[in-house]
Design a protein around this motif. Structure first.
Motif, mmCIF file in Angstrom:
data_model
loop_
_atom_site.group_PDB
_atom_site.id
_atom_site.type_symbol
_atom_site.label_atom_id
_atom_site.label_comp_id
_atom_site.label_asym_id
_atom_site.label_seq_id
_atom_site.Cartn_x
_atom_site.Cartn_y
_atom_site.Cartn_z
ATOM 1 N N UNK A 175 11.330 -53.598 43.259
ATOM 2 C CA UNK A 175 12.662 -54.104 43.574
ATOM 3 C C UNK A 175 13.638 -53.646 42.512
ATOM 4 N N UNK A 176 14.855 -53.317 42.912
ATOM 5 C CA UNK A 176 15.881 -52.944 41.938
ATOM 6 C C UNK A 176 16.293 -54.206 41.190
ATOM 7 N N UNK A 177 16.015 -54.212 39.896
ATOM 8 C CA UNK A 177 16.298 -55.379 39.065
ATOM 9 C C UNK A 177 17.647 -55.273 38.373
ATOM 10 N N UNK A 178 18.104 -54.045 38.115
ATOM 11 C CA UNK A 178 19.368 -53.860 37.406
ATOM 12 C C UNK A 178 19.874 -52.449 37.653
ATOM 13 N N UNK A 179 21.168 -52.283 37.461
ATOM 14 C CA UNK A 179 21.789 -50.963 37.490
ATOM 15 C C UNK A 179 22.414 -50.757 36.116
ATOM 16 N N UNK A 180 22.046 -49.674 35.459
ATOM 17 C CA UNK A 180 22.545 -49.382 34.112
ATOM 18 C C UNK A 180 23.448 -48.166 34.160
ATOM 19 N N UNK A 181 24.473 -48.168 33.331
ATOM 20 C CA UNK A 181 25.329 -46.993 33.187
ATOM 21 C C UNK A 181 25.754 -46.916 31.736
ATOM 22 N N UNK A 182 25.172 -45.973 31.017
ATOM 23 C CA UNK A 182 25.462 -45.803 29.602
ATOM 24 C C UNK A 182 26.407 -44.629 29.361
ATOM 25 N N UNK A 183 27.099 -44.186 30.422
ATOM 26 C CA UNK A 183 28.073 -43.128 30.277
ATOM 27 C C UNK A 183 27.637 -41.797 30.856
ATOM 28 N N UNK A 184 26.356 -41.617 31.093
ATOM 29 C CA UNK A 184 25.863 -40.358 31.638
ATOM 30 C C UNK A 184 25.530 -40.450 33.110
ATOM 31 N N UNK A 185 25.947 -41.513 33.757
ATOM 32 C CA UNK A 185 25.624 -41.734 35.168
ATOM 33 C C UNK A 185 24.759 -42.968 35.311
ATOM 34 N N UNK A 186 24.777 -43.541 36.467
ATOM 35 C CA UNK A 186 24.029 -44.777 36.712
ATOM 36 C C UNK A 186 22.546 -44.499 36.905
ATOM 37 N N UNK A 187 21.746 -45.505 36.541
ATOM 38 C CA UNK A 187 20.306 -45.446 36.793
ATOM 39 C C UNK A 187 19.876 -46.803 37.329
ATOM 40 N N UNK A 188 18.835 -46.776 38.151
ATOM 41 C CA UNK A 188 18.300 -47.997 38.743
ATOM 42 C C UNK A 188 17.042 -48.402 37.999
ATOM 43 N N UNK A 189 16.950 -49.670 37.629
ATOM 44 C CA UNK A 189 15.737 -50.193 37.004
ATOM 45 C C UNK A 189 14.912 -50.858 38.090
ATOM 46 N N UNK A 190 13.706 -50.327 38.286
ATOM 47 C CA UNK A 190 12.811 -50.845 39.326
ATOM 48 C C UNK A 190 11.705 -51.651 38.670
#
Length: 162
Positions: free
Chosen positions: A111-126
């Protein structure tokens, strides 16, 4: 929707970092902080605004630097119902949280638990496993919010165990 920055001057004005497509749009939303306190703002120039706390008795403007300093780094939120509908092939990142992640073969990955964006584009935490997958069309070719899932094709260097 935004974050209150440092005070500007001595009369309670604050700098505000807006995360809306058009910074001026932030003024139109009913804003709250994490505790539910309600706020309104009026832009004066650039990223400087007059902030008011909305109370049952009406708007109470922040009028001095000391009070403005206590609001530094305060995050401002708007209810999802106040946001416009996303266009086709556009998503509010918050809407991705909780969706099931599946492989192209249909295997449940988590399940997608979080969406992170540290400036280089978003990533999905599964979860489980806390695996990060870039939120790109190549790695996530299908997003079906109505069906409650995404299809994940992780890059070769990312291992997602079904």
């Amino acid at each position: 929707m935004g974050v209150i920055g440092k005070p500007h001057g001595v009369r309670g004005l604050v700098r505000v970092n807006s995360f809306t497509a058009e910074a001026d749009a932030l003024e139109a939303y009913p804003l709250t902080d994490r505790t539910g306190r309600r706020f309104a703002l009026a832009w004066l120039h650039d990223n400087v605004a007059q902030l008011s706390e909305v109370t049952p008795h009406g708007k109470r403007p922040v009028t001095d630097r000391t009070e403005a300093e206590t609001l530094t780094n305060l995050e401002l939120f708007a209810p999802r119902s106040a946001l416009p509908e996303a266009d086709a092939e556009e998503f509010y990142l918050a809407d991705l949280i909780g969706l099931r992640a599946r492989s192209e073969a249909g295997a449940e990955l988590g399940t997608i638990a979080a969406v992170h964006d540290y400036g280089g584009g978003s990533s999905l935490e599964i979860m489980p496993g806390s695996v990060l997958v870039p939120f790109t069309r190549a790695a996530v070719p299908v997003v079906d919010i109505a069906a409650g899932h995404v299809i994940v094709v992780p890059p070769a260097e990312v291992t997602v165990a079904p």
